[in-house]
Design a protein around this motif. Sequence first.
Motif, mmCIF file in Angstrom:
data_model
loop_
_atom_site.group_PDB
_atom_site.id
_atom_site.type_symbol
_atom_site.label_atom_id
_atom_site.label_comp_id
_atom_site.label_asym_id
_atom_site.label_seq_id
_atom_site.Cartn_x
_atom_site.Cartn_y
_atom_site.Cartn_z
ATOM 1 N N GLY A 249 0.806 -1.219 0.000
ATOM 2 C CA GLY A 249 0.000 0.000 0.000
ATOM 3 C C GLY A 249 0.830 1.256 0.000
ATOM 4 O O GLY A 249 0.521 2.221 0.706
ATOM 5 N N ASP A 250 1.894 1.286 -0.821
ATOM 6 C CA ASP A 250 2.802 2.438 -0.819
ATOM 7 C C ASP A 250 2.445 3.481 -1.871
ATOM 8 O O ASP A 250 3.204 4.418 -2.117
ATOM 9 C CB ASP A 250 4.250 1.975 -1.011
ATOM 10 N N ASN A 251 1.298 3.288 -2.539
ATOM 11 C CA ASN A 251 0.745 4.273 -3.473
ATOM 12 C C ASN A 251 1.440 4.331 -4.830
ATOM 13 O O ASN A 251 1.059 5.144 -5.674
ATOM 14 C CB ASN A 251 0.740 5.687 -2.872
ATOM 15 N N PHE A 252 2.474 3.509 -5.085
ATOM 16 C CA PHE A 252 3.018 3.496 -6.445
ATOM 17 C C PHE A 252 2.004 2.864 -7.388
ATOM 18 O O PHE A 252 1.743 3.356 -8.477
ATOM 19 C CB PHE A 252 4.343 2.731 -6.484
ATOM 20 N N VAL A 253 1.455 1.740 -6.990
ATOM 21 C CA VAL A 253 0.321 1.135 -7.696
ATOM 22 C C VAL A 253 -0.835 1.159 -6.698
ATOM 23 O O VAL A 253 -0.880 0.352 -5.785
ATOM 24 C CB VAL A 253 0.633 -0.300 -8.149
#
Length: 465
Positions: A249-253
């Motif tokens: 859940g690191d916001n890259f995808v």
Amino acid sequence: MSPATTPQRYANLDALRAIAALAVMVEHMFGDLLRQAPSATGPMSTLAQSVVQNMSLGRFGVALFFLISGFVVPFSIGGERPLRRFAVSRLFRLYPALWLALAVLTTTAWLAGETPRTATVLANMTMAPPLFCQPWLSPIHWTLFVELLFYVLVALLFSTGALKHVGVLLALSLALIAATVLPVQLRMRGVVNLPIQYLGMHLSFLFLGLLLRLWLVERMRGARLSALVLVLVQLAALLSVSPFSLARGDNFVMEGLRPVLSAYMLAFVVFLAAIRLDRPRSPLLAGIGLTSYSMYLFHGTVNAAVYRVLPLTGELRDIATMLVCTGSTLLVSWFVYRTVERPMISLGHRISSKRNALPVPSSRFADTCHRRAEWNGALIAAPVAIQGAPPHPSPDYRAVRLGDGRSPESEPSSPLLSDIAGEAAREASVSDNLVSAILGTAMVAVTLSWFALLGYVGWKIAESL
């Protein structure tokens, strides 16, 4: 993102900037709707969910911005003392508007009783808060650090003569991708917990824009194959890191692989078609594109202000709210462009011109020289009082003709002007050599750090066996 002045300016790229900026704005408005009314079932909520699940408009806009910057920014380095001119132009192009946006964000937070720490504000003013372990005042601004790193790498490549070396550019791009993929794969396999960053992936899209320029405009050998290889490796890398990014859940995808993958592919196709077909040709979009940097900086703040009066509900009336957000952002961006961006760009150009200008001697001899500059770039010398006195040289003295048709090279030289010109040339040479030495040292340091990272990874792998 920032437009750049290039020797060959593509007017349709300003229209592309407008499309990219509007796509980012729509993505953020849809995201705001889903966050503010998560349980809404109205038509606008359904539309927002459908778009978000199938196409990341924000990532499409960012990828398009990166391709445009890679296509034009490296070729804005030129003229006398090119690295100094490049640094000054980037400084005055980017930082004044950013500082204004940060002032607005800080004031807004202060009025809401959430004043940010001084260290956070100062770190954001550098455009590189990650280097100081500080958060962004606005998470929207994360791409600025990527662009800043790209400018540094471009300056390093220029100083070493590798800016147009296709093989070097491809190798560097692949190394940047590997810097993202390798730590992810090692973590997923439980080999070693290396730090994870996605800067390398983002930077590779900027270098893809540079390779596309070398292929489509410069017609350099091997550029087409290198660009296609890089695209395939980027797609493979995206497939490789997406499961890890989604799980963490690191916001890259964020929403899933499909919307991000489709966004990158669409950005590449749209950009390639725009360059090939010289489209779109829209004065309206081109005008909006000129203000795209301010749109990027201020649309989040403007939207938040509008939502206080017209909150998002998921119903059809949200169309009016989004139109008000878009119109207000365009007005604010146009005002900032006219009052801050454009004057600061002009000031940067004047400062660069003053630094590059040769000093004019203060003497009676100089006072007798009367000159006028014509729009065609040639410098025509008026008759002078002293026989044989040469005119003040232009930057390209070979293109200068005197009033009687003679070239300045055939004129007897003045010892005073020759000494001054020689001294100025020596100072410029020393200054450029110093800049090249510093950048060359930095390039060596970066290279050594890559070897150190690879050695550390190898040691950890061997230790775990």
